[in-house]
Design a protein around this motif. Structure first.
Motif, PDB file in Angstrom:
ATOM      1  N   PHE A  86     -16.605  73.207  23.565  1.00 15.99           N
ATOM      2  CA  PHE A  86     -15.982  74.484  23.236  1.00 15.99           C
ATOM      3  C   PHE A  86     -14.675  74.366  22.467  1.00 15.99           C
ATOM      4  O   PHE A  86     -14.365  75.204  21.625  1.00 15.99           O
ATOM      5  N   GLY A  87     -13.871  73.356  22.760  1.00 13.65           N
ATOM      6  CA  GLY A  87     -12.530  73.318  22.212  1.00 13.65           C
ATOM      7  C   GLY A  87     -11.610  74.247  22.989  1.00 13.65           C
ATOM      8  O   GLY A  87     -12.029  74.940  23.919  1.00 13.65           O
ATOM      9  N   GLU A  88     -10.345  74.272  22.597  1.00 12.10           N
ATOM     10  CA  GLU A  88      -9.346  75.062  23.310  1.00 12.10           C
ATOM     11  C   GLU A  88      -9.025  76.340  22.541  1.00 12.10           C
ATOM     12  O   GLU A  88      -8.783  76.304  21.337  1.00 12.10           O
ATOM     13  N   GLY A  89      -9.032  77.476  23.253  1.00 14.74           N
ATOM     14  CA  GLY A  89      -8.613  78.738  22.669  1.00 14.74           C
ATOM     15  C   GLY A  89      -9.716  79.537  22.022  1.00 14.74           C
ATOM     16  O   GLY A  89      -9.446  80.587  21.422  1.00 14.74           O
ATOM     17  N   GLY A  90     -10.961  79.079  22.136  1.00 13.00           N
ATOM     18  CA  GLY A  90     -12.072  79.748  21.477  1.00 13.00           C
ATOM     19  C   GLY A  90     -12.561  80.971  22.232  1.00 13.00           C
ATOM     20  O   GLY A  90     -12.137  81.273  23.354  1.00 13.00           O
ATOM     21  N   VAL A  91     -13.516  81.658  21.615  1.00 15.11           N
ATOM     22  CA  VAL A  91     -14.001  82.931  22.125  1.00 15.11           C
ATOM     23  C   VAL A  91     -14.637  82.803  23.504  1.00 15.11           C
ATOM     24  O   VAL A  91     -14.602  83.742  24.303  1.00 15.11           O
ATOM     25  N   GLN A  92     -15.206  81.629  23.823  1.00 14.68           N
ATOM     26  CA  GLN A  92     -15.910  81.487  25.106  1.00 14.68           C
ATOM     27  C   GLN A  92     -14.985  81.657  26.304  1.00 14.68           C
ATOM     28  O   GLN A  92     -15.429  82.025  27.388  1.00 14.68           O
ATOM     29  N   GLY A  93     -13.690  81.376  26.128  1.00 13.30           N
ATOM     30  CA  GLY A  93     -12.765  81.448  27.255  1.00 13.30           C
ATOM     31  C   GLY A  93     -11.948  82.714  27.317  1.00 13.30           C
ATOM     32  O   GLY A  93     -10.987  82.781  28.096  1.00 13.30           O
ATOM     33  N   ALA A 220     -17.815  82.605   5.289  1.00 18.48           N
ATOM     34  CA  ALA A 220     -17.494  82.530   6.706  1.00 18.48           C
ATOM     35  C   ALA A 220     -16.178  81.792   6.928  1.00 18.48           C
ATOM     36  O   ALA A 220     -15.369  82.193   7.778  1.00 18.48           O
ATOM     37  N   LEU A 221     -15.952  80.727   6.181  1.00 17.83           N
ATOM     38  CA  LEU A 221     -14.696  79.985   6.301  1.00 17.83           C
ATOM     39  C   LEU A 221     -13.502  80.900   6.028  1.00 17.83           C
ATOM     40  O   LEU A 221     -12.515  80.910   6.787  1.00 17.83           O
ATOM     41  N   ALA A 222     -13.565  81.688   4.964  1.00 12.84           N
ATOM     42  CA  ALA A 222     -12.456  82.566   4.613  1.00 12.84           C
ATOM     43  C   ALA A 222     -12.281  83.684   5.643  1.00 12.84           C
ATOM     44  O   ALA A 222     -11.147  84.043   5.996  1.00 12.84           O
ATOM     45  N   HIS A 227      -8.851  85.932   9.801  1.00 18.28           N
ATOM     46  CA  HIS A 227      -9.069  86.860  10.917  1.00 18.28           C
ATOM     47  C   HIS A 227      -7.772  87.105  11.679  1.00 18.28           C
ATOM     48  O   HIS A 227      -7.002  86.174  11.955  1.00 18.28           O
ATOM     49  N   ARG A 228      -7.533  88.359  12.013  1.00 16.26           N
ATOM     50  CA  ARG A 228      -6.379  88.727  12.822  1.00 16.26           C
ATOM     51  C   ARG A 228      -6.857  89.138  14.206  1.00 16.26           C
ATOM     52  O   ARG A 228      -7.800  89.909  14.338  1.00 16.26           O
ATOM     53  N   VAL A 239      -6.561  77.336  16.563  1.00 15.69           N
ATOM     54  CA  VAL A 239      -7.578  78.195  17.173  1.00 15.69           C
ATOM     55  C   VAL A 239      -8.617  78.595  16.133  1.00 15.69           C
ATOM     56  O   VAL A 239      -9.826  78.618  16.408  1.00 15.69           O
ATOM     57  N   ALA A 240      -8.163  78.914  14.907  1.00 18.40           N
ATOM     58  CA  ALA A 240      -9.119  79.247  13.851  1.00 18.40           C
ATOM     59  C   ALA A 240     -10.058  78.078  13.580  1.00 18.40           C
ATOM     60  O   ALA A 240     -11.250  78.273  13.310  1.00 18.40           O
ATOM     61  N   SER A 241      -9.551  76.851  13.669  1.00 21.50           N
ATOM     62  CA  SER A 241     -10.414  75.685  13.448  1.00 21.50           C
ATOM     63  C   SER A 241     -11.455  75.575  14.558  1.00 21.50           C
ATOM     64  O   SER A 241     -12.609  75.206  14.303  1.00 21.50           O
TER      65      SER A 241
END
Length: 444
Positions: A86-93, A220-222, A227-228, A239-241
């Motif tokens: 998942f990584g840290e700070g992503g949507v899943q958490g 999608a990258l852009a 994204h805000r 977090v964006a990464s």
């Protein structure tokens, strides 16, 4: 008249082992459902990595699990998964409005028109891959599919991928899901891959944000880079990464489903013949039902995690606040209370024109959207409201493109190999990863 006293709570069954981590790793897909059967309950308590954990199975338990007033996701995933998958700070958490706002980004990225564009890219990538395969030489489909999907998703997402980096990025993105739930050297490799891909993705985000004065791109990258969040601020680059990888990694992971779909074609030749014989009018429905049944029948994610927000009672059991909870996905997809003959591969169960036989316990047939808590290969509920994966449509389209390629555009044979599914592996795959021998590609 004396008021009726509330019924006393039932004790939640407890697993007798001091810690069940090794038992879960040994049989990750069947651990929860088998223990629930032993306890005669849809819930039991155990310890995983020395932490008390409640385990749930079945459609009613899934409905409970996606009650946002009772469950939260923040801090629920084990550290090993946060450090790899998942990584840290992503949507899943995330939870609540923060989750819904961030989820809206992924719903936009996986909207039907965007998925159709990715499907066209995947179709072309499979055709190009076939031109690189020498006729008569064996090809491991799992390896081929991961590279095809890496090339396709990077091209579609606007992520630069020089030819010299294709193998490296394929391997790194694969390790994020293929080494997340294991112990030992493979898990260490997954952690290294997470650090490397985090750095790579963050460089991409920074580069896009640094393109001042240029026309905004709709890639999608852009979209992720600009994204805000709900507070109106740009996501931190780190977090964006993570969110960029939350788009790339699951797309590459569809390679697992691609292999399982090919496995189903071989193991159920009558289904293959039915797909080839389907009329032009019925072919899309037949293919969709086949893909749905692959996702129900085969293992993919074994479980998902949450934690209780507060204490509550369910079915006579008292759930304490702050307790980690795992919902059994594989077992719920095979629950005989929701599926007739769950151990049989029957795509026709998803045809909308079928009607349930009117008797108690009969299966409700129809499309997946009518089964939000019994058909849960990538989570339950509704994608816009719950923590159900918004990429299910993407996974289905990539599977369809792979099946169309194997059915209509590639002549191949399967040499002798071990096609048994390794249920101790995460993700589960045929033991020989499905080896095929291309004879010729029919390119159009």
């Amino acid at each position: 008249m004396t008021p009726t006293a509330a019924a006393a709570p039932r004790p939640i069954p407890r697993d007798p082992q001091a810690d069940s981590s090794l038992a879960l790793l040994a049989d990750p897909y069947r651990f929860i459902s088998s223990r629930c059967r032993e306890h005669g309950s849809d819930v039991f308590e155990t310890r995983l990595l020395l932490r008390p954990t409640l385990c749930l199975t079945g459609p009613e338990a899934a409905r409970l699990f996606y009650d946002d007033e009772r469950f939260a996701r923040a801090g629920a995933a084990p550290e090993a998964l946060r450090a790899t998958l998942f990584g840290e700070g992503g949507v899943q958490g995330l939870d609540g409005e923060r989750h819904r706002h961030r989820k809206a980004l992924f719903l936009r990225l996986t909207a039907p028109e965007a998925v159709d564009a990715l499907a066209r890219t995947v179709r072309q990538a499979w055709r190009q891959a076939a031109t690189r395969w020498p006729a008569g030489e064996p090809v491991t489909l799992y390896d081929a599919a991961r590279e095809v999907f890496t090339r396709a998703v990077c091209s579609w997402a606007g992520v630069p991928l020089p030819e010299a980096e294709v193998r490296l990025r394929t391997r790194q993105l694969s390790l994020l899901f293929d080494g997340a739930g294991v112990l030992g050297l493979q898990h260490l490799r997954a952690r290294r891959a997470r650090r490397a891909t985090d750095g790579w993705a963050q460089d991409l985000i920074t580069a896009v944000r640094g393109q001042a004065g240029t026309a905004p791109q709709a890639t999608a990258l852009a979209l992720i880079a600009h994204h805000r969040d709900a507070d109106g601020e740009l996501l931190p680059a780190a977090v964006a990464s993570v969110e960029l990888l939350n788009l790339l990694r699951p797309t590459v992971a569809v390679a697992v489903y691609a292999v399982l779909a090919a496995h189903a074609l071989h193991q159920h030749p009558g289904q293959r013949e039915a797909l080839l014989a389907a009329s032009p009018e019925d072919a899309p429905m037949a293919l969709a039902c086949f893909v749905h049944e692959v996702r129900r029948y085969y293992p993919f994610f074994p479980a998902v995690a949450a934690r209780t927000r507060r204490a509550f009672r369910w079915n006579g059991y008292d759930f304490p606040a702050g307790r980690r909870v795992l919902l059994d996905l594989y077992g719920t997809n095979h629950d005989a209370r929701a599926w007739q003959t769950p151990g049989a591969f029957r795509p026709e169960r998803f045809r909308p024109e079928r009607r349930a036989v009117e008797r108690p316990g009969s299966e409700r047939t129809g499309p997946p959207e009518q089964r939000p808590f019994s058909f849960v290969p990538q989570g339950g509920g509704e994608p816009a409201r719950h923590h159900r994966c918004p990429g299910e449509g993407l996974a289905e389209q990539l599977m369809k493109q792979t099946l169309q390629f194997l059915l209509h555009e590639l002549h191949y044979s399967l040499p002798p190999q071990d096609l048994s599914i390794d249920m101790s592996r995460l993700p589960a795959l045929p033991r020989d990863r499905l080896v095929l021998v291309p004879q010729a590609a029919v390119l159009r």
